[in-house]
Design an enzyme around this catalytic site. Sequence first.
Site, PDB file in Angstrom:
ATOM      1  CD  GLU A 113      -2.937  -1.176   2.215  1.00 41.39           C
ATOM      2  OE1 GLU A 113      -4.112  -1.342   1.873  1.00 41.39           O
ATOM      3  OE2 GLU A 113      -2.594  -1.011   3.390  1.00 41.39           O
ATOM      4  CB  CYS A 126       2.958   7.306   3.475  1.00 36.99           C
ATOM      5  SG  CYS A 126       3.462   6.159   4.737  1.00 36.99           S
ATOM      6  CB  CYS A 133       7.176  -5.369   8.771  1.00 39.38           C
ATOM      7  SG  CYS A 133       8.590  -4.662   9.646  1.00 39.38           S
ATOM      8  CB  CYS A 137       6.210  -2.782  16.383  1.00 43.28           C
ATOM      9  SG  CYS A 137       7.913  -2.517  15.833  1.00 43.28           S
ATOM     10  CB  CYS A 140       2.941  -2.013  13.796  1.00 44.02           C
ATOM     11  SG  CYS A 140       3.059  -1.761  12.014  1.00 44.02           S
ATOM     12  CB  CYS A 386       0.606   5.948  11.441  1.00 48.51           C
ATOM     13  SG  CYS A 386       1.055   7.549  10.900  1.00 48.51           S
TER      14      CYS A 386
HETATM   15  N1  SAH Z   1       9.228   0.309   9.901  1.00 50.52           N
HETATM   16  C1  SAH Z   1       9.456   1.690   9.974  1.00 50.52           C
HETATM   17  C2  SAH Z   1       8.596   2.505   9.038  1.00 50.52           C
HETATM   18  C3  SAH Z   1       7.118   2.159   8.942  1.00 50.52           C
HETATM   19  S1  SAH Z   1       6.083   2.447  10.322  1.00 50.52           S
HETATM   20  C4  SAH Z   1       9.299   2.191  11.386  1.00 50.52           C
HETATM   21  O1  SAH Z   1       8.797   1.461  12.215  1.00 50.52           O
HETATM   22  O2  SAH Z   1       9.724   3.320  11.641  1.00 50.52           O
HETATM   23  C5  SAH Z   1       5.682   4.176  10.318  1.00 50.52           C
HETATM   24  C6  SAH Z   1       5.288   4.744  11.696  1.00 50.52           C
HETATM   25  O3  SAH Z   1       3.951   4.384  12.106  1.00 50.52           O
HETATM   26  C7  SAH Z   1       6.198   4.228  12.772  1.00 50.52           C
HETATM   27  O4  SAH Z   1       6.580   5.235  13.661  1.00 50.52           O
HETATM   28  C8  SAH Z   1       5.315   3.244  13.444  1.00 50.52           C
HETATM   29  O5  SAH Z   1       5.777   2.935  14.705  1.00 50.52           O
HETATM   30  C9  SAH Z   1       3.986   3.945  13.442  1.00 50.52           C
HETATM   31  N2  SAH Z   1       2.863   3.058  13.758  1.00 50.52           N
HETATM   32  C10 SAH Z   1       2.813   1.734  13.608  1.00 50.52           C
HETATM   33  N3  SAH Z   1       1.609   1.243  14.039  1.00 50.52           N
HETATM   34  C11 SAH Z   1       0.891   2.301  14.443  1.00 50.52           C
HETATM   35  C12 SAH Z   1      -0.445   2.461  14.954  1.00 50.52           C
HETATM   36  N4  SAH Z   1      -1.269   1.422  15.079  1.00 50.52           N
HETATM   37  N5  SAH Z   1      -0.855   3.699  15.256  1.00 50.52           N
HETATM   38  C13 SAH Z   1      -0.049   4.764  15.073  1.00 50.52           C
HETATM   39  N6  SAH Z   1       1.206   4.677  14.585  1.00 50.52           N
HETATM   40  C14 SAH Z   1       1.680   3.471  14.274  1.00 50.52           C
HETATM   41 FE1  SF4 Z   2       7.646  -3.059  11.051  1.00 52.63          FE
HETATM   42 FE2  SF4 Z   2       5.430  -1.832  11.873  1.00 52.63          FE
HETATM   43 FE3  SF4 Z   2       7.493  -2.152  13.555  1.00 52.63          FE
HETATM   44 FE4  SF4 Z   2       7.699  -0.404  11.511  1.00 52.63          FE
HETATM   45  S1  SF4 Z   2       6.291  -0.274  13.244  1.00 52.63           S
HETATM   46  S2  SF4 Z   2       9.211  -1.940  12.168  1.00 52.63           S
HETATM   47  S3  SF4 Z   2       6.468  -1.502   9.934  1.00 52.63           S
HETATM   48  S4  SF4 Z   2       6.258  -3.797  12.640  1.00 52.63           S
END
Ligand code: SAH
Ligand code: SF4
Length: 403
Positions: A113, A126, A133, A137, A140, A386
Amino acid sequence: MSSALPIEKTADVAADRAEKMAALPNLVGLTKEQIKGALVSLGIEPFRASQIWQWIYTKGATDFAQMSNIKKETQALLAQHFTIARAGISRNAVSFDQTQKWLLKFADEQEVETVFIPDNNRGTLCVSSQVGCTLACTFCHTGTQRLVRNLTAAEIITQLLVARDGLGEWSRATATAGAKKGITEKGGKNKSEWAVSQAPRQLSNIVFMGMGEPLFNYDNVIGAINLMMDGDGLAMSRRKITVSTSGVVPKIVPLAKDAGTNLAISLHAVTNDLRNEIVPINRKYPIEDLLEACREYQSIVSDRHIMFEYVMLNGVNDSPEDAKEMVRLLKGIRSKVNLIPFNPWPGAPYTCSSNNRIHAFGRIIMEAGIAAPIRKTRGEDIMAACGQLKSLSELKKGQKVKL
Ligand code: SAH
Ligand code: SF4
């Protein structure tokens, strides 16, 4: 929500374009030298490489037949051996707030996406760097996707080309390229080109904050950034590109040297105990090592603040003590903090902190002299906010999502 094309038609076009991408080597995503090599292998003059380059990256060509300064026979020869097709668009959704999401399909049927977020004085794309991934996390959605592979530089750059197509930005891009070369100084027609080139483009910024961990796909991300920054093509400034990482420490200083873009760090916790749990890469690269790499990054890219992203999780990481600890940790780094209200997704184990709590957290940071804006949630109704991104092919298995 609205779709640019009826879904069935979109699916057909997507399949057709994905097939084209698969059938022949794609010139999109190659360096100029690689394109020259490809041309020479067919007996075509190497200088044609810069013409083709401009057609792809300033005029948005998707077919060799559009290249009017290249002979028909040469166009046909090129089309027999190469393609410049984009990825297919499986879905295209527009949010009530004008955020736009494209679900793109590649030659192997994998999907990612890409999200466009228009704002008052900028438009941010974006982009994704991986299908899924490998990191997990806990807050996420992308991290719950089992299927993972790196995107090629072509698959990253195609996201920008598709967005430019969708936003109808190529003529402006062409005019800007002309303006740069001084074409605009010659007369009436060129004056109007200049006027067009002055109109702000909608797509002005790129953030690697879509699906995937960009620094786990380092070479292809650098390849794509080089394509974005090439002065004869998309000509984006490194200041308009941001790479976000969860903390792949060994690649942070190389990024400073190889690209010099803005850096964003997904911090999300200020103690190793909590960060080990919610951003598991912290078990390998703890907070101290991460911040040391940030200091070094800033000693090389000295004109940029580093952005620390912090998702606000109710009762987990949002106390005033956490905010004070963040201020202590960031001492000596020119930083901005971006507080991100947690965006829910089906089955997520968290809720978002209350507005009061987010504001109280932000105040502590701002009183220490660090900017701490609260990120506006955009595109929530189309699951484009995000952390909500996940390929539809995976979602279909058990969850319902409005597109
Ligand atoms: N993997 C990279 C880039 C993609 S994530 C990283 O983690 O930085 C982009 C941003 O969205 C990151 O800061 C991530 O932590 C945040 N993010 C992930 N899940 C989210 C959620 N459910 N609500 C708000 N932000 C979130
Ligand atoms: Fe991967 Fe989501 Fe963690 Fe970014 S925030 S490293 S996309 S699992």
